[in-house]
Design an enzyme around this catalytic site. Structure first.
Site, PDB file in Angstrom:
ATOM      1  N   HIS A 212      55.701  32.648  -7.447  1.00  0.00           N
ATOM      2  CA  HIS A 212      55.366  31.227  -7.299  1.00  0.00           C
ATOM      3  C   HIS A 212      56.649  30.417  -7.445  1.00  0.00           C
ATOM      4  O   HIS A 212      57.514  30.759  -8.239  1.00  0.00           O
ATOM      5  CB  HIS A 212      54.370  30.799  -8.383  1.00  0.00           C
TER       6      HIS A 212
ATOM      7  N   ASP B 281      46.127  33.391  -5.953  1.00  0.00           N
ATOM      8  CA  ASP B 281      45.606  34.056  -4.750  1.00  0.00           C
ATOM      9  C   ASP B 281      45.375  35.545  -4.942  1.00  0.00           C
ATOM     10  O   ASP B 281      44.782  36.190  -4.081  1.00  0.00           O
ATOM     11  CB  ASP B 281      46.574  33.829  -3.586  1.00  0.00           C
TER      12      ASP B 281
HETATM   13  C1  SDX Z   1      50.222  28.978  -3.454  1.00  0.00           C
HETATM   14  O1  SDX Z   1      53.366  25.453  -4.625  1.00  0.00           O
HETATM   15  C2  SDX Z   1      52.185  25.625  -5.071  1.00  0.00           C
HETATM   16  O2  SDX Z   1      51.779  25.053  -6.045  1.00  0.00           O
HETATM   17  C3  SDX Z   1      51.334  26.538  -4.244  1.00  0.00           C
HETATM   18  C4  SDX Z   1      49.979  26.891  -4.818  1.00  0.00           C
HETATM   19  C5  SDX Z   1      49.064  25.703  -4.873  1.00  0.00           C
HETATM   20  O3  SDX Z   1      48.119  25.744  -5.653  1.00  0.00           O
HETATM   21  O4  SDX Z   1      49.251  24.773  -4.031  1.00  0.00           O
HETATM   22  O5  SDX Z   1      50.136  27.458  -6.100  1.00  0.00           O
HETATM   23  C6  SDX Z   1      49.283  27.937  -3.931  1.00  0.00           C
HETATM   24  O6  SDX Z   1      50.778  28.821  -2.396  1.00  0.00           O
HETATM   25  C7  SDX Z   1      50.524  30.172  -4.342  1.00  0.00           C
HETATM   26  C8  SDX Z   1      51.595  31.108  -3.733  1.00  0.00           C
HETATM   27  C9  SDX Z   1      50.891  32.002  -2.712  1.00  0.00           C
HETATM   28  N1  SDX Z   1      51.884  32.793  -1.944  1.00  0.00           N
HETATM   29  C10 SDX Z   1      51.977  34.107  -2.095  1.00  0.00           C
HETATM   30  O7  SDX Z   1      51.379  34.765  -2.941  1.00  0.00           O
HETATM   31  C11 SDX Z   1      52.892  34.763  -1.070  1.00  0.00           C
HETATM   32  C12 SDX Z   1      53.815  35.719  -1.791  1.00  0.00           C
HETATM   33  N2  SDX Z   1      54.710  34.936  -2.640  1.00  0.00           N
HETATM   34  C13 SDX Z   1      55.955  34.551  -2.075  1.00  0.00           C
HETATM   35  O8  SDX Z   1      56.187  34.542  -0.734  1.00  0.00           O
HETATM   36  C14 SDX Z   1      56.796  33.638  -2.947  1.00  0.00           C
HETATM   37  O9  SDX Z   1      56.692  34.085  -4.236  1.00  0.00           O
HETATM   38  C15 SDX Z   1      56.527  32.142  -2.890  1.00  0.00           C
HETATM   39  C16 SDX Z   1      56.604  31.631  -1.503  1.00  0.00           C
HETATM   40  C17 SDX Z   1      55.179  31.848  -3.468  1.00  0.00           C
HETATM   41  C18 SDX Z   1      57.597  31.461  -3.736  1.00  0.00           C
HETATM   42  O10 SDX Z   1      58.801  31.783  -3.197  1.00  0.00           O
HETATM   43  P1  SDX Z   1      60.192  31.107  -3.714  1.00  0.00           P
HETATM   44  O11 SDX Z   1      60.008  30.372  -4.972  1.00  0.00           O
HETATM   45  O12 SDX Z   1      60.798  30.359  -2.565  1.00  0.00           O
HETATM   46  O13 SDX Z   1      61.004  32.364  -4.088  1.00  0.00           O
HETATM   47  P2  SDX Z   1      61.904  33.173  -3.077  1.00  0.00           P
HETATM   48  O14 SDX Z   1      61.157  33.403  -1.789  1.00  0.00           O
HETATM   49  O15 SDX Z   1      63.238  32.520  -3.021  1.00  0.00           O
HETATM   50  O16 SDX Z   1      62.001  34.597  -3.817  1.00  0.00           O
HETATM   51  C19 SDX Z   1      62.886  34.764  -4.929  1.00  0.00           C
HETATM   52  C20 SDX Z   1      63.065  36.291  -5.026  1.00  0.00           C
HETATM   53  C21 SDX Z   1      63.463  36.937  -3.692  1.00  0.00           C
HETATM   54  O17 SDX Z   1      64.125  38.129  -4.006  1.00  0.00           O
HETATM   55  P3  SDX Z   1      65.744  38.200  -3.825  1.00  0.00           P
HETATM   56  O18 SDX Z   1      66.046  37.715  -2.409  1.00  0.00           O
HETATM   57  O19 SDX Z   1      66.275  37.247  -4.888  1.00  0.00           O
HETATM   58  O20 SDX Z   1      66.099  39.633  -4.050  1.00  0.00           O
HETATM   59  O21 SDX Z   1      61.810  36.896  -5.356  1.00  0.00           O
HETATM   60  C22 SDX Z   1      61.388  37.731  -4.278  1.00  0.00           C
HETATM   61  C23 SDX Z   1      62.162  37.312  -3.055  1.00  0.00           C
HETATM   62  O22 SDX Z   1      62.315  38.394  -2.147  1.00  0.00           O
HETATM   63  N3  SDX Z   1      59.953  37.497  -4.117  1.00  0.00           N
HETATM   64  C24 SDX Z   1      59.070  38.454  -3.906  1.00  0.00           C
HETATM   65  C25 SDX Z   1      57.835  37.800  -3.862  1.00  0.00           C
HETATM   66  N4  SDX Z   1      58.005  36.485  -4.046  1.00  0.00           N
HETATM   67  C26 SDX Z   1      59.328  36.294  -4.190  1.00  0.00           C
HETATM   68  N5  SDX Z   1      59.208  39.809  -3.734  1.00  0.00           N
HETATM   69  C27 SDX Z   1      58.062  40.491  -3.548  1.00  0.00           C
HETATM   70  N6  SDX Z   1      56.827  39.942  -3.497  1.00  0.00           N
HETATM   71  C28 SDX Z   1      56.673  38.588  -3.654  1.00  0.00           C
HETATM   72  N7  SDX Z   1      55.472  38.067  -3.621  1.00  0.00           N
END
Ligand code: SDX
Length: 434
Positions: free
Chosen positions: A311, A369
């Site tokens: 998140h 989720d």
């Molecule tokens: C919702 O914003 C809100 O409030 C949203 C929400 C709401 O109520 O409105 O809470 C609802 O959207 C919840 C989130 C649902 N999405 C997912 O579950 C999809 C999977 N999660 C990700 O794609 C991700 O965690 C985000 C998009 C939710 C957040 O991404 P960020 O904060 O932009 O983090 P990032 O993409 O920069 O990742 C940081 C690191 C990366 O690794 P490195 O490049 O540093 O090695 O963490 C890794 C990412 O690859 N990473 C994950 C991951 N999420 C981040 N690796 C594996 N699985 C994941 N889910």
């Protein structure tokens, strides 16, 4: 909304050999903000923050999240208390008006919402324009935007009465539209709302009742859906809420703004994650396949992610996920699916991820989720309806944030700038000279 920002200090920034004093404001709780509004005028520079990871786009008094502590408050009330002791209509009143209603206010508000649950008879013809196999979210984006073509008497955003009517109409009609989006894609006749039913029961009936037999609402499932909607009602300046605020900042009517929020919510990184998380659990299929899947997630060359994990704000357990997990177990028990293999995969996946340094180091915890998909599937919803339910619940948050923005005297049209790294000025070259 009357501002409650308090000037706490000022920060001195030296840029282009010039010292600029920028005010620091403090809010009620949470990080202070640096007011950079005069930065370009006095310093000739923009800030650069793609994804707005360090940017407060608005002052708000609706929802507060402490990502490190895993705290979520709606108008100051903790989400777990509201999920336990309140109901969705009461939470709608709280988000819109800022205080919990007394008995009289609750009754009046519930009646106002019930009064608006029906749709214009001609509205149903919109659905006929979609293919039967259309994704229900495509139907939602298209039909909600069309509400503006029917309810002209509540599109004047400068009229507080019309804003209130539009808010009530949006909250009231979303379940009716969502129920129709579902029925249309499964080829069943539309079911009209019933005024004697509560919000969640009405929605279940509009989704699952058929003319061939009476439909009896399961109170356990109705309460589970009500709590699901409380958990999803608002979440400060998330992507879809920011979309609604940006659309609203141009003066667009509230129906068009909500349609833009639905469009943004659809993405798998946001509201589409519940559908993606369930598909991921289905693809994994069995606990024995988890190690290979985790290997893929860690592989930098593989862009697969653990959907339902991570998140932007929560760097601790999403407080909603804890409530959702309890709800999931209760629903699976009620429908006799407590041995659902998908639940076993989810619980094992969570256990492994919470102890694996790849996820621990990146502060990746289950978000709302992760368990919502299993719960909704057990309630009988197809995966294509999961984000639709999220949209139905989030409509009150979008509307409350939209109204707060409209009533904020400092609000202006949102118009971010950029840093340009494209081609410098050059003259046109005729085709025969290229
Ligand atoms: C919702 O914003 C809100 O409030 C949203 C929400 C709401 O109520 O409105 O809470 C609802 O959207 C919840 C989130 C649902 N999405 C997912 O579950 C999809 C999977 N999660 C990700 O794609 C991700 O965690 C985000 C998009 C939710 C957040 O991404 P960020 O904060 O932009 O983090 P990032 O993409 O920069 O990742 C940081 C690191 C990366 O690794 P490195 O490049 O540093 O090695 O963490 C890794 C990412 O690859 N990473 C994950 C991951 N999420 C981040 N690796 C594996 N699985 C994941 N889910």
């Amino acid at each position: 909304m009357q501002t409650k920002l308090r000037t706490k200090a000022s920060a001195t920034l030296t840029v282009n050999n010039k010292q600029i004093e920028l005010p620091v404001y403090e809010g009620a709780v949470g990080p202070d903000v640096l007011d950079i509004r005069k930065l370009y005028g006095e310093g000739g520079v923009f800030t650069y923050d793609p994804g707005y990871q360090s940017t407060a786009s608005a002052e708000s008094q609706i929802t507060y999240i402490d990502g490190d502590e895993g705290v979520l408050l709606y108008r100051g009330y903790p989400i777990d208390q509201l999920a336990e002791q309140s109901n969705f209509i009461e939470v709608c009143y709280l988000l819109l008006h800022g205080e919990l209603p007394d008995a009289e206010q609750y009754k009046t508000f519930e009646k106002a919402i019930t009064h608006h649950t029906m749709l214009h008879a001609q509205f149903d013809r919109f659905f006929e324009g979609f293919r039967r196999d259309a994704h229900p979210m495509a139907v939602m984006v298209g039909t909600v935007g069309a509400l503006a073509a029917f309810y002209h008497d509540s599109t004047d955003i400068d009229d507080s009465y019309q804003r209130m009517v539009a808010s009530h109409r949006m909250i009231a009609k979303m379940p009716t539209i969502a129920g129709r989006a579902f029925k249309y894609t499964i080829g069943q006749p539309f079911v009209s709302p019933r005024n004697e039913l509560d919000y969640a029961s009405n929605f279940l009936r509009m989704c699952f009742a058929v003319p061939a037999e009476d439909y009896v609402v399961n109170p356990v499932l109705a309460r589970a859906l009500d709590v699901f909607m409380i958990l999803h009602a608002d979440h400060e300046q998330n992507a879809s809420t920011s979309t609604v605020r940006l659309a609203g900042s141009s003066g667009a009517n509230p129906f068009a703004c909500i349609a833009s929020g639905i469009a943004c919510l659809w993405g798998p990184a946001h509201g589409g994650a519940n559908e993606a998380a369930l598909k991921m659990l289905d693809d994994i299929g069995d606990v024995k396949n988890i190690p290979d899947f985790i290997k893929r997630v860690k592989d930098p060359g593989d862009d697969v992610r653990l959907m339902g994990f991570g998140h932007r704000v929560y760097k601790n357990y999403d407080p909603r996920a804890k409530v959702m997990q309890k709800l999931c177990h209760a629903v699976l028990k009620e429908v006799g699916a407590e041995n659902d293999p998908m639940l076993k995969v989810a619980m094992e996946l969570e256990k492994i991820a919470l102890n694996d340094e790849y996820f621990v180091n990146r502060k990746l915890y289950p978000n709302i989720d992760f368990y919502s998909g299993i719960t909704l599937k057990a309630m009988g919803f197809p995966t294509s309806m999961f984000t639709v339910l999220f949209a139905v619940a989030r409509t009150v948050g979008w509307i409350a944030q939209w109204a707060e923005m409209i009533e904020d005297p400092s609000q202006k049209i949102g118009r971010p700038r950029q840093i340009y790294t494209g081609a410098p000025r050059r003259d046109f070259v005729a085709m025969d000279k290229r």
